[in-house]
Design a protein around this motif. Structure first.
Motif, short mmCIF file in Angstrom:
data_model
loop_
_atom_site.label_atom_id
_atom_site.label_comp_id
_atom_site.label_asym_id
_atom_site.label_seq_id
_atom_site.Cartn_x
_atom_site.Cartn_y
_atom_site.Cartn_z
N TRP A 182 1.01 -1.26 -0.02
CA TRP A 182 -0.08 0.14 -0.08
C TRP A 182 0.89 1.22 0.13
O TRP A 182 1.71 1.07 0.67
N ASP A 183 0.70 2.30 -0.79
CA ASP A 183 1.10 3.59 -0.97
C ASP A 183 0.16 4.61 -0.95
O ASP A 183 -0.62 4.84 -1.74
N ASP A 184 -0.06 5.42 0.05
CA ASP A 184 -1.06 6.42 0.43
C ASP A 184 -0.97 7.56 -0.99
O ASP A 184 -1.93 7.91 -1.45
N GLN A 185 0.15 7.97 -1.48
CA GLN A 185 0.45 8.72 -2.55
C GLN A 185 -0.25 8.15 -3.86
O GLN A 185 -0.82 8.88 -4.70
N VAL A 186 -0.01 6.95 -4.10
CA VAL A 186 -0.39 6.37 -5.18
C VAL A 186 -2.30 6.18 -5.13
O VAL A 186 -2.89 6.26 -6.02
N ALA A 187 -2.51 5.77 -3.91
CA ALA A 187 -3.89 5.72 -3.64
C ALA A 187 -4.82 6.82 -4.03
O ALA A 187 -5.54 7.16 -4.70
N GLU A 188 -3.99 8.01 -3.53
CA GLU A 188 -4.62 9.33 -3.78
C GLU A 188 -4.76 10.02 -4.96
O GLU A 188 -5.61 10.51 -5.64
N SER A 189 -3.84 9.33 -5.93
CA SER A 189 -3.60 9.72 -7.32
C SER A 189 -4.51 8.86 -8.11
O SER A 189 -4.84 9.23 -9.01
N LEU A 190 -4.86 7.63 -7.66
CA LEU A 190 -5.78 6.77 -8.27
C LEU A 190 -7.21 6.84 -8.02
O LEU A 190 -8.05 6.67 -9.01
N PHE A 191 -7.74 7.31 -6.86
CA PHE A 191 -8.94 7.33 -6.45
C PHE A 191 -9.68 8.60 -6.55
O PHE A 191 -8.95 9.60 -6.31
N THR A 192 -10.92 8.73 -6.79
CA THR A 192 -11.66 10.13 -6.88
C THR A 192 -11.85 10.27 -5.03
O THR A 192 -11.92 9.19 -4.48
N ASN B 45 -14.47 10.47 -3.35
CA ASN B 45 -15.28 9.74 -2.54
C ASN B 45 -14.97 8.38 -2.02
O ASN B 45 -15.51 7.89 -1.08
N VAL B 46 -13.83 7.85 -2.59
CA VAL B 46 -13.34 6.53 -1.99
C VAL B 46 -12.96 6.79 -0.61
O VAL B 46 -13.29 6.02 0.19
N ALA B 47 -12.34 7.67 -0.12
CA ALA B 47 -11.63 7.82 1.12
C ALA B 47 -12.98 8.53 1.92
O ALA B 47 -13.04 7.93 2.85
N GLN B 48 -14.08 9.13 1.24
CA GLN B 48 -15.09 9.54 2.14
C GLN B 48 -15.99 8.36 2.35
O GLN B 48 -16.64 8.38 3.43
N ASP B 49 -16.17 7.59 1.52
CA ASP B 49 -16.92 6.34 1.51
C ASP B 49 -16.43 5.46 2.74
O ASP B 49 -17.15 4.56 3.48
N ARG B 50 -15.15 5.16 2.67
CA ARG B 50 -14.43 4.41 3.76
C ARG B 50 -13.08 4.82 3.73
O ARG B 50 -12.28 4.68 2.69
N PRO B 51 -12.77 5.26 4.79
CA PRO B 51 -11.43 5.80 5.00
C PRO B 51 -10.33 4.81 4.61
O PRO B 51 -10.40 3.74 4.58
N LEU B 52 -9.23 5.37 4.00
CA LEU B 52 -8.06 4.63 3.55
C LEU B 52 -7.45 3.79 4.66
O LEU B 52 -7.00 2.43 4.31
N GLN B 53 -7.38 4.17 5.70
CA GLN B 53 -6.92 3.21 6.72
C GLN B 53 -7.82 2.13 6.97
O GLN B 53 -7.11 0.93 7.31
N GLU B 54 -9.07 2.23 6.94
CA GLU B 54 -9.80 0.94 7.08
C GLU B 54 -9.76 0.07 5.82
O GLU B 54 -9.83 -1.16 6.00
N ARG B 55 -9.44 0.57 4.89
CA ARG B 55 -9.24 -0.13 3.56
C ARG B 55 -8.13 -1.03 3.53
O ARG B 55 -7.78 -2.00 3.28
N ARG B 56 -6.94 -0.38 4.24
CA ARG B 56 -5.66 -1.23 4.44
C ARG B 56 -5.93 -2.19 5.38
O ARG B 56 -5.31 -3.34 5.21
N ALA B 57 -6.88 -1.98 6.29
CA ALA B 57 -7.17 -3.21 7.49
C ALA B 57 -7.82 -4.26 6.63
O ALA B 57 -7.75 -5.30 7.03
N ASP B 58 -8.88 -3.91 5.71
CA ASP B 58 -9.40 -4.87 4.92
C ASP B 58 -8.32 -5.85 4.31
O ASP B 58 -8.38 -7.01 4.21
N ILE B 59 -7.46 -5.04 3.73
CA ILE B 59 -6.34 -5.87 2.77
C ILE B 59 -5.80 -6.77 3.83
O ILE B 59 -5.45 -7.87 3.48
N ALA B 60 -5.37 -6.40 5.05
CA ALA B 60 -4.75 -7.19 5.98
C ALA B 60 -5.56 -8.59 6.54
O ALA B 60 -5.04 -9.61 6.66
N ARG B 61 -7.02 -8.07 6.51
CA ARG B 61 -7.84 -9.08 7.10
C ARG B 61 -8.07 -10.26 5.88
O ARG B 61 -7.88 -11.54 6.15
#
Length: 601
Positions: free
Chosen positions: A415-425, A427-443
């Motif tokens: 995971w790279d926050d800078q890559v994520a921010e350049s890739l996503f609109t 609303n992606v972080a608004q709908d589910r914060p990026l840290q929670e998405r990182r936690a989903d990947i770990a799960r």
């Protein structure tokens, strides 16, 4: 027609007890109006329960108001549905077609969501307050992108309805909200319907919330902007019941010729209200399946969905999903029975409750052996013919979509926050914060091990901008999917990972018991499997028995949807066929709340 309101209240109370929203309001439409209403939970934390006059944002149910406004203008000769939309919205000339032989986008294309724009949920929801001048610039500058030739494919498009708002403004010379209020709301007396939360007394408004690990987080509503025609209206059960009753009253055709606009009459003709509810374009499934619980077919009219229910015939409906709110209105034209449900949490499953309530009403009517009634007199509640047929939808994946898949796969590994921010609109972080998405990947990694894209399974494209692919590891396989926003430089507006249940969890145990039941021929209810009171265990067992006969002994072939805790959809592979099994349990007791079976080719 006898109606059991105690049963209606009991269904709503059980639904609310699942805790999917802080509060909800519901209503029953019959005999041309609201005949029963109730509320559960709270309008806002610490506040009173909702009632028939509590105001919620109704999100995409707004589209029926926008479509009604367009048809009213058509009826008076101010426009034609087959007019080129660019004649009213010149900025559309900046939107480039997918090929030189494409026809121009018409108002009809926009109404039926066949203009060629790809599906834009959830990006479109976050454009609600977009400045109209910025929206005009996006269109004029070619920043908006299409995926299909106009008229060849249905794709749910908030963007298309935002354009219809500009058509309305061009014809009337009024802002969208002013035109709708003057032409529809005021003539119908919908006094608790508007376009800004600030229009209403604060204690009347049901505030919107989003679920967080530590409780409900209140969301501030977006302002009334360029995308209001797709989802900006606020309303209440009482007003929406009148809105529903107006559509139900359009059937059957009859001799009363009182003109629209006459005091006390609906501002839109019955013929136009019927037209809105008729199938204009078929909606085909992404993959072939025999669903035991879904409509035989579903189509889109003008701002409304038309379902052909296997048991009840035609049902008309439209949902609304939005950050902080979920809603649905649905009705049965043959009987005039309808339901309205409004809830105040992000994308709340109001449609699930509205469906249950309407089914209860129709079952009661059928059991009583009554003849359906409508404002035009008694009519037989006969099932409508089921409509099927392929719909032409040629298309090719965007290069950017394939590139986004590669980038997402890299993110899933490192995971790279800078890559994520350049890739996503945004609303992606608004709908589910990026840290929670990182936690989903770990799960996911904990549950299936070190995973990688499964190159033995093809990437599946529903449209040039929407695809899904398989991830596989030592512990199983699961699906990832993305949608790109309809922009010239498209970004990812949605990333969904299907999370499998953890080994030994209540969800995993429930799934195992249901699969064991299928493999044993589903002769008896699985031992030790607790079910919520609302679950019809005999019906679930019957579906499992059909699945067993269809597929034979099954094993899990992969996870296609799920949060990993309370619900999961699995693809099962058997000796003679495939099965899709969806399971939902309660978060507290782990009891089965819902089971759906689909037979796959």
């Amino acid at each position: 027609m006898p109606l059991d309101f105690d049963a209606i209240d009991a269904i709503a109370t059980r639904f609310a007890g699942r805790g999917g929203q802080p509060g909800l309001a519901y209503g029953v439409v019959a005999s041309g109006g609201l005949v029963h209403a109730g509320g559960c939970g709270v309008r806002f934390l610490g506040g009173p329960p909702p009632d028939a006059d509590s105001v919620f944002r109704i999100a995409s149910m707004t589209k029926s108001f926008t479509a009604s406004m367009v048809l009213a203008l058509r009826d008076r000769g101010a426009l034609r549905l087959d007019d080129q939309a660019a004649a009213y919205v010149p900025e559309l000339a900046g939107v480039q077609p997918v090929a030189a032989d494409c026809p121009p986008v018409t108002i009809r294309h926009l109404l039926t969501m066949t203009a060629g724009f790809p599906t834009d949920d959830p990006w479109g929801d976050r454009q609600q307050g977009l400045d109209p001048a910025v929206f005009a610039g996006l269109l004029a500058d070619g920043a908006v992108r299409v995926a299909w030739a106009p008229g060849t494919r249905f794709e749910y498009s908030n963007l298309g309805y935002a354009v219809l708002g500009k058509v309305i403004e061009a014809v009337t010379g009024l802002r969208y909200g002013q035109a709708v209020r003057a032409e529809l709301l005021t003539p119908l007396g919908l006094q608790q319907t508007g376009f800004e939360a600030a229009e209403f007394a604060p204690d009347v408004v049901a505030r919107g919330y989003q679920s967080q690990p530590d409780g409900w987080m209140e969301l501030q509503p977006d302002p009334n902007g360029a995308f209001a025609p797709m989802g900006g209206i606020f309303s209440c059960v009482r007003d929406l019941a009148q809105w529903v009753a107006g559509f139900a009253a359009a059937f059957p055709a009859r001799d009363d010729q009182t003109a629209p606009g006459t005091p006390g009459r609906h501002p839109l003709s019955r013929a136009s209200r019927r037209e809105m509810q008729l199938a204009q374009v078929a909606i085909t499934a992404a993959s072939p399946a025999i669903r035991l619980t879904s409509p035989a077919s579903i189509s889109y009219g003008f701002g409304l969905f038309a379902e052909d229910d296997r048991e009840f015939g035609t049902v008309i409906q439209h949902s609304g999903g939005y950050p902080g709110y979920g809603s649905q209105m649905r009705w049965h034209p043959a009987t005039g029975l309808g339901t309205v449900v409004l809830a105040n949490s992000t994308y709340a499953n109001a449609g699930g409750l509205a469906s249950q309530l309407l089914a209860e009403l129709l079952d009661t009517a059928a059991t009583a052996g009554t003849v359906a009634s409508s404002p035009g007199g008694p009519v037989a509640a006969a099932a409508q013919p089921v409509q099927h047929g392929p719909f032409p939808a040629p298309g090719h994946a965007w290069r950017e979509t394939a590139a986004a898949v590669r980038t997402v796969n890299t993110l899933l590994q490192t995971w790279d926050d800078q890559v994520a921010e350049s890739l996503f609109t945004p609303n992606v972080a608004q709908d589910r914060p990026l840290q929670e998405r990182r936690a989903d990947i770990a799960r996911l990694r904990e549950r299936i091990g070190e995973f990688r894209p499964d190159e033995t399974r093809a990437v599946e494209y529903d449209s040039p901008s929407h695809c899904r692919w398989w991830l596989t590891g030592p512990g199983g396989s699961t699906i990832a999917q993305i949608r790109l926003a309809p922009l010239r430089q498209p970004l990812v507006q949605q990333l969904v990972l299907a999370l499998p249940p953890a080994t030994g969890s209540a969800l995993a145990q429930t799934v195992a018991r249901l699969i064991d039941a299928i493999n044993d021929g589903a002769r008896t209810w699985p031992a030790g499997l607790a079910a919520a009171e609302a679950v019809g265990t005999a019906d679930v067992l019957r579906r499992l028995r059909v699945a067993a006969a269809w597929a034979g002994p099954c094993v899990i072939d992969g996870v296609t949807a799920g949060d990993g805790d309370t619900f999961v959809t699995l693809r099962l592979s058997g000796d003679t066929g495939g099965i899709s099994l969806t399971v939902r349990i309660s978060a507290e007791a782990g009891a089965l709340q819902h089971a759906e079976v689909a037979l796959l080719d």
